[in-house]
Design an enzyme around this catalytic site. Structure first.
Site, mmCIF file in Angstrom:
data_model
loop_
_atom_site.group_PDB
_atom_site.id
_atom_site.type_symbol
_atom_site.label_atom_id
_atom_site.label_comp_id
_atom_site.label_asym_id
_atom_site.label_seq_id
_atom_site.Cartn_x
_atom_site.Cartn_y
_atom_site.Cartn_z
ATOM 1 C CB THR A 1 -0.896 -0.009 1.261
ATOM 2 O OG1 THR A 1 -1.445 1.288 1.454
ATOM 3 C CG2 THR A 1 -0.104 -0.342 2.528
ATOM 4 C CG ASP A 2 -1.133 5.013 -0.946
ATOM 5 O OD1 ASP A 2 -1.688 4.361 -0.043
ATOM 6 O OD2 ASP A 2 -1.716 5.930 -1.567
ATOM 7 C CD GLU A 3 -3.475 3.375 4.181
ATOM 8 O OE1 GLU A 3 -3.429 3.374 5.411
ATOM 9 O OE2 GLU A 3 -4.500 3.096 3.532
ATOM 10 C CE1 TYR B 1 -3.147 -2.650 5.724
ATOM 11 C CE2 TYR B 1 -3.252 -0.308 5.200
ATOM 12 C CZ TYR B 1 -3.212 -1.629 4.785
ATOM 13 O OH TYR B 1 -3.229 -1.936 3.439
HETATM 14 P P1 NAD Z 1 -9.390 -7.505 2.276
HETATM 15 O O1 NAD Z 1 -9.390 -7.245 3.740
HETATM 16 O O2 NAD Z 1 -10.631 -7.261 1.490
HETATM 17 O O3 NAD Z 1 -8.978 -9.014 2.001
HETATM 18 C C1 NAD Z 1 -7.952 -9.671 2.700
HETATM 19 C C2 NAD Z 1 -8.110 -11.175 2.467
HETATM 20 O O4 NAD Z 1 -7.032 -11.816 3.178
HETATM 21 C C3 NAD Z 1 -9.419 -11.742 3.010
HETATM 22 O O5 NAD Z 1 -9.990 -12.601 2.058
HETATM 23 C C4 NAD Z 1 -8.999 -12.508 4.253
HETATM 24 O O6 NAD Z 1 -9.826 -13.626 4.531
HETATM 25 C C5 NAD Z 1 -7.577 -12.928 3.898
HETATM 26 N N1 NAD Z 1 -6.740 -13.149 5.086
HETATM 27 C C6 NAD Z 1 -6.615 -12.327 6.162
HETATM 28 N N2 NAD Z 1 -5.782 -12.878 7.070
HETATM 29 C C7 NAD Z 1 -5.357 -14.066 6.540
HETATM 30 C C8 NAD Z 1 -4.470 -15.078 6.996
HETATM 31 N N3 NAD Z 1 -3.862 -14.996 8.180
HETATM 32 N N4 NAD Z 1 -4.257 -16.150 6.181
HETATM 33 C C9 NAD Z 1 -4.878 -16.240 4.972
HETATM 34 N N5 NAD Z 1 -5.738 -15.320 4.513
HETATM 35 C C10 NAD Z 1 -5.968 -14.237 5.288
HETATM 36 O O7 NAD Z 1 -8.165 -6.664 1.706
HETATM 37 P P2 NAD Z 1 -7.985 -5.939 0.307
HETATM 38 O O8 NAD Z 1 -8.511 -4.570 0.409
HETATM 39 O O9 NAD Z 1 -8.444 -6.843 -0.771
HETATM 40 O O10 NAD Z 1 -6.401 -5.833 0.261
HETATM 41 C C11 NAD Z 1 -5.608 -6.868 -0.289
HETATM 42 C C12 NAD Z 1 -4.155 -6.468 -0.220
HETATM 43 O O11 NAD Z 1 -3.941 -5.247 -0.920
HETATM 44 C C13 NAD Z 1 -3.657 -6.208 1.211
HETATM 45 O O12 NAD Z 1 -2.361 -6.715 1.324
HETATM 46 C C14 NAD Z 1 -3.673 -4.696 1.335
HETATM 47 O O13 NAD Z 1 -2.696 -4.259 2.248
HETATM 48 C C15 NAD Z 1 -3.335 -4.279 -0.083
HETATM 49 N N6 NAD Z 1 -3.867 -2.969 -0.505
HETATM 50 C C16 NAD Z 1 -5.177 -2.651 -0.327
HETATM 51 C C17 NAD Z 1 -5.660 -1.422 -0.780
HETATM 52 C C18 NAD Z 1 -7.112 -1.047 -0.643
HETATM 53 O O14 NAD Z 1 -7.488 0.088 -0.978
HETATM 54 N N7 NAD Z 1 -7.986 -1.929 -0.217
HETATM 55 C C19 NAD Z 1 -4.780 -0.513 -1.396
HETATM 56 C C20 NAD Z 1 -3.434 -0.875 -1.552
HETATM 57 C C21 NAD Z 1 -3.000 -2.112 -1.116
HETATM 58 P P1 TYD Z 2 -10.736 3.971 4.432
HETATM 59 O O1 TYD Z 2 -11.706 3.560 3.370
HETATM 60 O O2 TYD Z 2 -10.809 3.334 5.771
HETATM 61 O O3 TYD Z 2 -9.280 3.816 3.795
HETATM 62 P P2 TYD Z 2 -7.832 4.327 4.366
HETATM 63 O O4 TYD Z 2 -7.969 4.713 5.783
HETATM 64 O O5 TYD Z 2 -6.994 3.106 4.183
HETATM 65 O O6 TYD Z 2 -7.444 5.455 3.475
HETATM 66 O O7 TYD Z 2 -10.885 5.543 4.645
HETATM 67 C C1 TYD Z 2 -10.746 6.446 3.560
HETATM 68 C C2 TYD Z 2 -10.848 7.843 4.113
HETATM 69 O O8 TYD Z 2 -12.179 8.055 4.629
HETATM 70 C C3 TYD Z 2 -9.919 8.094 5.308
HETATM 71 O O9 TYD Z 2 -9.465 9.443 5.249
HETATM 72 C C4 TYD Z 2 -10.814 7.898 6.527
HETATM 73 C C5 TYD Z 2 -12.172 8.356 6.021
HETATM 74 N N1 TYD Z 2 -13.352 7.677 6.615
HETATM 75 C C6 TYD Z 2 -14.445 8.441 7.071
HETATM 76 O O10 TYD Z 2 -14.422 9.687 7.013
HETATM 77 N N2 TYD Z 2 -15.512 7.792 7.591
HETATM 78 C C7 TYD Z 2 -15.572 6.436 7.682
HETATM 79 O O11 TYD Z 2 -16.597 5.884 8.197
HETATM 80 C C8 TYD Z 2 -14.465 5.664 7.199
HETATM 81 C C9 TYD Z 2 -14.490 4.158 7.262
HETATM 82 C C10 TYD Z 2 -13.388 6.339 6.663
#
Ligand code: NAD
Ligand code: TYD
Length: 351
Positions: A132-134, A157
């Protein structure tokens, strides 16, 4: 090359889009989806590919070392695309240790298994870590995250993801494990669990519930359509250079409050409500602890080196996303019943 591929976290939001793309586009690959099916994992996300001959689901935990070792021995993977993680910042504030266990230990277990099973011949092998970019921390009003930006994670996280990125690079430098990392901005699209901003807001607007906006809604995120992220992963997996990091982003920054207002307008239209009806649900609530102000990715390297670019305008992607949620009420009902209710009241009741 890369004939048998382990995709971890394939039942989650982004993982399910990656699994679908690989199963459909590469019929000659064997795709093994390993997922523990935590609250965020849902096999309903993969209904359309579950019977494909090149797809198999295995339930298991990436932190379980003997199990992972056995899995590598059984399937002799050529590639790993690692997405399994605890992924929600608010949950990491409630329970940081769960994030350290899955994101740090889990990644280390997978790296170690890859090293053990591939060490005699790294040819054609690849460990692809999805991050992630975080990890880069928080920007002020100006500037972008590039691949050279120093890590400065500020939530449990992002600290756990930064740590896992460091371990991937440590295995690359120390053991020459062929590895690539990508760091992506906020994703949105179908199958997104409604604890994250966009699907939570859609769900609440639909049900005439308050839409919680943290602080003054001035935090900025850079939003990318999830299918564009899956395409970027495909491109980097096949064409990326080993040992490199690639930033992925939408060149699409939005202040939270502006995004929510746009979403309210789309929802009014789709639900045939009078203009302005949904926006009345916007409720400013207590800010997130340590809330990062701004994320913005510079994805020039990925564009110049590998030719990837986002395919959709945000307004179009958001409208598609709303349509998906309105057409998939059953999915939303399943994921928001039971434990979701407890999480929701813990997270929002006192705000
Ligand atoms: P998500 O929470 O929707 O999915 C995570 C999946 O991992 C789930 O299916 C869960 O069951 C599985 N999981 C969790 N713990 C596990 C374990 N111990 N063993 C096996 N499986 C396990 O997450 P997402 O949003 O799809 O993100 C996927 C990846 O992309 C993550 O690594 C996250 O850090 C990264 N990412 C997410 C975003 C975003 O905006 N969602 C952006 C950049 C990077
Ligand atoms: P989120 O979807 O949790 O992603 P991330 O924290 O990984 O960026 O949140 C996106 C943005 O929205 C973040 O600035 C937090 C804000 N946010 C709210 O204002 N209200 C909410 O209920 C949630 C879940 C997030």
């Amino acid at each position: 090359m890369h004939n048998t591929i382990l995709i971890t976290g394939g039942a989650g939001f982004i993982g399910s889009h990656v699994v679908r793309l690989f199963v459909k586009n590469y019929p000659h690959y064997q795709i093994i989806n390993l997922d523990a099916l935590t609250y965020a994992g849902n096999l309903e996300n993969l209904k359309d590919v579950k019977d494909q001959p090149n797809y198999k689901f295995v339930k298991g935990d990436i932190t379980d070392e003997p199990f992972i070792d056995e899995l590598f021995a059984t399937y002799k993977f050529d590639g790993v695309i690692h997405l399994a993680a605890e992924s929600h910042v608010d949950r990491s504030i409630m329970d940081p240790l769960a994030f350290i266990k899955t994101n740090v230990m889990g990644t280390a277990v997978l790296l170690n298994a890859s090293r053990k099973y591939w060490k005699d011949n790294y040819e054609g092998k690849l460990f692809y870590h999805v991050s992630t970019d975080e990890v880069y921390g928080s920007l002020g009003e100006e500037g972008f995250f590039t691949e050279q930006t120093a890590f400065d994670p500020r939530s449990p996280y992002s600290a756990s993801k930064a740590s896992s990125d460091h371990f991937v690079l440590a295995y690359y430098h120390t053991y020459h494990l062929p590895a690539i990392i990508s760091n992506c901005s906020n994703n949105y699209g179908s199958n997104h669990f409604p604890e994250k901003l966009i699907p939570l807001a859609i769900h609440n607007i639909k049900n005439n519930k308050p839409v919680p906006v943290y602080g003054k809604g001035e935090n900025v995120r850079d939003w990318l359509f999830v299918e564009d992220h899956a395409r970027a992963i495909d491109t980097i997996f096949h064409k990326g250079r080993v040992g490199e990091t690639y930033n992925i982003g939408g060149f699409n920054e939005w202040k939270n409050i502006d995004l929510i207002n746009l979403l309210c307008m789309i929802m009014d239209k789709k639900l045939q409500r009078a203009p302005g009806t949904s926006a009345k649900l916007i409720t400013f609530v207590k800010d997130r602890a340590g809330h990062d102000l701004r994320y913005a990715i510079d994805a020039t390297k990925l564009n110049k080196e590998l030719g990837w670019e986002p395919s959709l305008q945000f307004e179009e992607g958001l409208e598609k996303t709303v349509e998906w949620y309105l057409a998939n009420e059953e999915w939303l009902e399943h994921v928001t019943s039971g434990a979701y209710q407890d999480y929701y009241s813990d997270q929002y009741q006192k705000r």
